[in-house]
Design a protein around this motif. Structure first.
Motif, PDB file in Angstrom:
ATOM      1  N   SER A  39       0.827  -1.212   0.000  1.00 19.83           N
ATOM      2  CA  SER A  39       0.000   0.000   0.000  1.00 19.83           C
ATOM      3  C   SER A  39       0.858   1.257   0.000  1.00 19.83           C
ATOM      4  CB  SER A  39      -0.941   0.003   1.209  1.00 19.83           C
ATOM      5  OG  SER A  39      -0.207   0.048   2.419  1.00 19.83           O
ATOM      6  N   THR A  40       2.014   1.189   0.677  1.00 24.81           N
ATOM      7  CA  THR A  40       2.919   2.347   0.701  1.00 24.81           C
ATOM      8  C   THR A  40       3.422   2.670  -0.699  1.00 24.81           C
ATOM      9  OG1 THR A  40       3.642   1.824   2.953  1.00 24.81           O
ATOM     10  CG2 THR A  40       5.054   3.272   1.659  1.00 24.81           C
ATOM     11  N   GLY A  41       3.782   1.638  -1.456  1.00 24.31           N
ATOM     12  CA  GLY A  41       4.258   1.854  -2.820  1.00 24.31           C
ATOM     13  C   GLY A  41       3.184   2.444  -3.717  1.00 24.31           C
ATOM     14  N   ILE A  42       1.958   1.921  -3.599  1.00 21.69           N
ATOM     15  CA  ILE A  42       0.855   2.422  -4.422  1.00 21.69           C
ATOM     16  C   ILE A  42       0.506   3.852  -4.042  1.00 21.69           C
ATOM     17  CG2 ILE A  42      -1.583   2.107  -5.000  1.00 21.69           C
ATOM     18  CD1 ILE A  42      -1.158  -0.907  -4.564  1.00 21.69           C
ATOM     19  N   LYS A  43       0.456   4.128  -2.726  1.00 19.50           N
ATOM     20  CA  LYS A  43       0.128   5.485  -2.267  1.00 19.50           C
ATOM     21  C   LYS A  43       1.179   6.487  -2.730  1.00 19.50           C
ATOM     22  CE  LYS A  43      -2.460   4.123   1.872  1.00 19.50           C
ATOM     23  NZ  LYS A  43      -2.428   4.051   3.363  1.00 19.50           N
ATOM     24  N   PHE A  44       2.445   6.071  -2.728  1.00 21.91           N
ATOM     25  CA  PHE A  44       3.507   6.978  -3.157  1.00 21.91           C
ATOM     26  C   PHE A  44       3.300   7.407  -4.605  1.00 21.91           C
ATOM     27  CE2 PHE A  44       7.572   7.727  -5.281  1.00 21.91           C
ATOM     28  CZ  PHE A  44       8.097   8.732  -4.490  1.00 21.91           C
ATOM     29  N   VAL A  45       2.994   6.430  -5.478  1.00 23.90           N
ATOM     30  CA  VAL A  45       2.801   6.745  -6.896  1.00 23.90           C
ATOM     31  C   VAL A  45       1.606   7.669  -7.087  1.00 23.90           C
ATOM     32  CG1 VAL A  45       2.186   5.782  -9.145  1.00 23.90           C
ATOM     33  CG2 VAL A  45       3.889   4.628  -7.735  1.00 23.90           C
ATOM     34  N   PHE A  46       0.491   7.351  -6.430  1.00 22.93           N
ATOM     35  CA  PHE A  46      -0.730   8.126  -6.643  1.00 22.93           C
ATOM     36  C   PHE A  46      -0.716   9.474  -5.922  1.00 22.93           C
ATOM     37  CE2 PHE A  46      -2.157   4.090  -8.210  1.00 22.93           C
ATOM     38  CZ  PHE A  46      -3.101   4.417  -9.181  1.00 22.93           C
ATOM     39  N   SER A  47       0.182   9.648  -4.973  1.00 21.08           N
ATOM     40  CA  SER A  47       0.280  10.942  -4.295  1.00 21.08           C
ATOM     41  C   SER A  47       1.276  11.876  -4.973  1.00 21.08           C
ATOM     42  CB  SER A  47       0.699  10.740  -2.830  1.00 21.08           C
ATOM     43  OG  SER A  47       2.003  10.183  -2.749  1.00 21.08           O
ATOM     44  N   ASN A  48       2.136  11.306  -5.814  1.00 19.82           N
ATOM     45  CA  ASN A  48       3.118  12.111  -6.536  1.00 19.82           C
ATOM     46  C   ASN A  48       2.575  12.391  -7.939  1.00 19.82           C
ATOM     47  OD1 ASN A  48       5.443  12.898  -8.167  1.00 19.82           O
ATOM     48  ND2 ASN A  48       6.697  12.252  -6.439  1.00 19.82           N
ATOM     49  N   LYS A  49       2.052  13.598  -8.140  1.00 19.18           N
ATOM     50  CA  LYS A  49       1.388  13.919  -9.409  1.00 19.18           C
ATOM     51  C   LYS A  49       2.340  13.894 -10.596  1.00 19.18           C
ATOM     52  CE  LYS A  49      -2.525  16.537  -7.594  1.00 19.18           C
ATOM     53  NZ  LYS A  49      -3.293  17.808  -7.659  1.00 19.18           N
ATOM     54  N   THR A  50       3.610  14.155 -10.343  1.00 16.69           N
ATOM     55  CA  THR A  50       4.572  14.133 -11.444  1.00 16.69           C
ATOM     56  C   THR A  50       4.762  12.715 -11.962  1.00 16.69           C
ATOM     57  OG1 THR A  50       5.735  16.048 -10.531  1.00 16.69           O
ATOM     58  CG2 THR A  50       6.925  14.711 -12.132  1.00 16.69           C
ATOM     59  N   ILE A  51       4.996  11.774 -11.047  1.00 17.90           N
ATOM     60  CA  ILE A  51       5.163  10.369 -11.450  1.00 17.90           C
ATOM     61  C   ILE A  51       3.865   9.819 -12.016  1.00 17.90           C
ATOM     62  CG2 ILE A  51       5.565   8.027 -10.594  1.00 17.90           C
ATOM     63  CD1 ILE A  51       7.615   9.124  -8.683  1.00 17.90           C
ATOM     64  N   LEU A  52       2.740  10.095 -11.336  1.00 17.20           N
ATOM     65  CA  LEU A  52       1.451   9.590 -11.800  1.00 17.20           C
ATOM     66  C   LEU A  52       1.122  10.145 -13.188  1.00 17.20           C
ATOM     67  CD1 LEU A  52      -1.091   7.956 -11.196  1.00 17.20           C
ATOM     68  CD2 LEU A  52      -2.076  10.001 -10.133  1.00 17.20           C
TER      69      LEU A  52
END
Length: 421
Positions: free
Chosen positions: A221-234
Motif C-alpha cells: 500500500s505504501t508503494g501504491i500510495k507513493f505513486v498516486f500521491s506524486n502527481k509528477t510520477i502519476l
C-alpha cells in the motif's frame, strides 16, 4: 535538447562505469534471447494449432501471471538483494527455454499434449519477468551515481531497443533456415551468457531504509500510495498508459498492410520493425543531446506527436510514407520513455524503487495487452481507419488534460532537479 550541466556534456560518461557496462551487455543478451524465444514460440504454436486465437492466448498466458505477481515482486525487490532476484529470474527464463527446446524436440509428445505445456511454460516466464522488471529497473540506481541516472536511462533504452529489433529477426531467420530446435538452442545460449555476465557485477546491498521490518500489506500500500500521491510520477505513467491504450495501432498493422496498403508479409515485417528502428535512432541522438531541460514540456509534446503520428498513419495510402510515420512514432515515443524512466529514478527513494517500478510495469504491461484488445474492438465497432484516428485524437486530448491536472509535470526540468539533488 540540452546538457545536464554547464560543463561539456559527456554522452559516454556512464559507459566508463564497469558494472554498468556488464549490466548493458546482460540487458542486451537477455532481451535478445527473450525476443527470439517469443517469436519462436508464436510460430511453433501456430504450426501446431493453425488457429490465430492460440496466438492471442500466448499473450494472455504471460500477461495474467505477470500482472498478478507484479506488486509482490516489487515488495521483494525492496527487501532482498536485487542482483539475487535478477539472477534467479534469468535462471527461470533459461530453464523455461530448455523445457521448450526439449518439448518441441519430441513430435509424439507434442501430438499427445498439444500446446498446453507451452502455455504453462509461458506462465512461468510471465512470473519471472514480473520479478526481473522491478529489480533490474531499481538495480540501475545502485550501479551509477545520481548525476548519471539520465545518461544511464538513455543507454539502457538504446540497448533494449536494438535487442528488441534484432531478436525477432534473428529468431525468424534461424527458425526459417534451420528449425525450432536450433532456434531454441540459440535463444537459451544467449540467456545463459547473460546470466554469466550478470554474475560479474559486484554485489550490492539492500537499501538501508528498508531493512526495518514492514508487513506485506503495508509495504504494497505504501508503494501504491507513493505513486498516486506524486502527481509528477502519476502524470508520467498515465501519459504512457493512455498513449499505448488508445493511440497504438500495432495490433492492427496486419489489416493495414493487407487491406489498406495492399502489401505482403515482408512489408508487414518492416512496418513492425519501423517504430523500434526510429526509437534506436532517437536514442543515439539523445545520447548526445539529452532532452532534459524542460523535460516535462518535451514529454507532453512527444506524446501529443505520437497521437498525431497515429492519425497520419491512418490516413496514409502509401507504404513508404506509412513506414516513415511509424518510425517517427517510435522516435518520439522513445523520448517520452527515457524522460519517464529518468523521472521515476530521480523522484523515487531508493528503498521504494522496486514497488514503484512494479506499479510502472502494471501500467505499461497491462496497457500493451489492453491496447491490443481496444484496437481490435474499436476497429470492429467504428471501422479500421476511424478507430485509429479517434484513438490518436484521444491521446492528444489526454496530453492537454495532463498538462492542466499535473502542472508540476509540465514544468519539470530534469537538469535543475539533478543539480539541486
Amino acid at each position: 535538447m540540452s546538457q545536464l550541466t554547464n560543463e561539456k556534456y559527456d554522452p559516454y560518461a556512464v559507459l566508463r562505469v564497469r558494472d554498468f557496462r556488464f549490466f548493458l551487455f546482460t540487458r542486451f543478451l537477455l532481451t535478445l534471447g527473450f525476443q527470439m524465444q517469443t517469436v519462436i514460440v508464436g510460430w511453433q504454436v501456430y504450426q501446431i494449432t493453425k488457429n490465430p486465437l492460440s496466438l492471442g492466448l500466448i499473450g494472455l498466458a504471460e500477461a495474467l501471471p505477470f500482472i498478478a505477481s507484479a506488486l509482490f515482486a516489487g515488495h521483494v525487490a525492496d527487501i532482498v538483494r536485487r542482483k539475487l532476484i535478477i539472477q534467479f529470474g534469468i535462471l527461470v527464463l533459461f530453464s523455461c527455454g530448455l523445457f521448450l527446446l526439449f518439448y518441441s524436440s519430441s513430435t509424439d509428445t507434442v501430438k499427445l499434449y498439444g500446446v498446453l505445456p507451452i502455455y504453462i511454460a509461458i506462465g512461468f516466464i510471465g512470473i519471472a519477468r514480473a520479478f526481473i522488471h522491478p529489480s533490474i529497473t531499481a538495480f540501475i540506481s545502485q550501479l551509477v551515481e545520481r548525476n548519471l541516472y539520465a545518461n544511464a536511462s538513455t543507454w539502457n533504452s538504446t540497448v533494449w531497443q536494438i535487442a528488441a529489433v534484432s531478436g525477432p529477426a534473428l529468431g525468424g531467420i534461424i527458425f526459417g533456415f534451420f528449425n525450432a530446435q536450433v532456434a531454441f538452442i540459440t535463444s537459451a545460449s544467449l540467456l545463459f551468457c547473460s546470466m554469466i555476465l550478470f554474475s560479474l557485477i559486484n554485489n550490492k546491498g539492500i537499501p538501508t531504509a528498508k531493512k526495518q521490518k514492514e508487513s506485506l500489506a503495508t509495504s504494497l500500500s505504501t508503494g501504491i500510495k507513493f505513486v498516486f500521491s506524486n502527481k509528477t510520477i502519476l502524470g508520467a505513467l498515465s501519459l504512457d498508459l493512455f498513449a499505448v491504450l488508445f493511440g497504438g495501432a500495432v495490433a492492427l498493422l496486419p489489416v493495414f498492410a493487407s487491406e489498406i496498403l495492399l502489401a505482403g508479409p515482408e512489408a508487414l515485417g518492416i512496418m513492425r520493425a519501423a517504430p523500434a528502428f526510429g526509437a534506436v535512432l532517437m536514442a543515439i541522438i539523445m545520447a548526445y543531446f539529452p532532452p532534459f531541460k524542460n523535460a516535462g514540456r518535451n514529454m507532453l509534446i512527444c506524446v501529443a506527436s505520437f497521437g498525431l503520428c497515429m492519425i497520419l498513419f491512418a490516413l496514409s495510402k502509401n507504404i513508404y510514407l506509412s513506414i516513415f510515420i511509424l518510425a517517427l512514432s517510435g522516435a518520439v515515443d522513445n523520448v517520452s520513455v527515457v524522460i519517464r524512466s529518468t523521472i521515476i529514478q530521480l523522484l523515487t527513494p531508493d528503498e521504494m524503487r522496486g514497488r514503484v517500478s512494479s506499479v510502472n510495469s502494471i501500467f505499461i504491461g497491462s496497457s500493451n495487452e489492453l491496447g491490443a484488445f481496444e484496437s481490435g474492438f474499436a476497429a470492429k465497432v467504428l471501422g479500421l481507419i476511424p478507430s485509429v484516428i479517434i484513438g490518436g485524437c484521444i491521446t492528444m486530448g489526454v496530453v492537454g488534460v495532463t498538462a492542466k491536472v499535473a502542472p508540476a509535470l509540465a514544468q519539470l526540468n530534469i537538469d535543475e532537479l539533478q543539480k539541486n539533488s
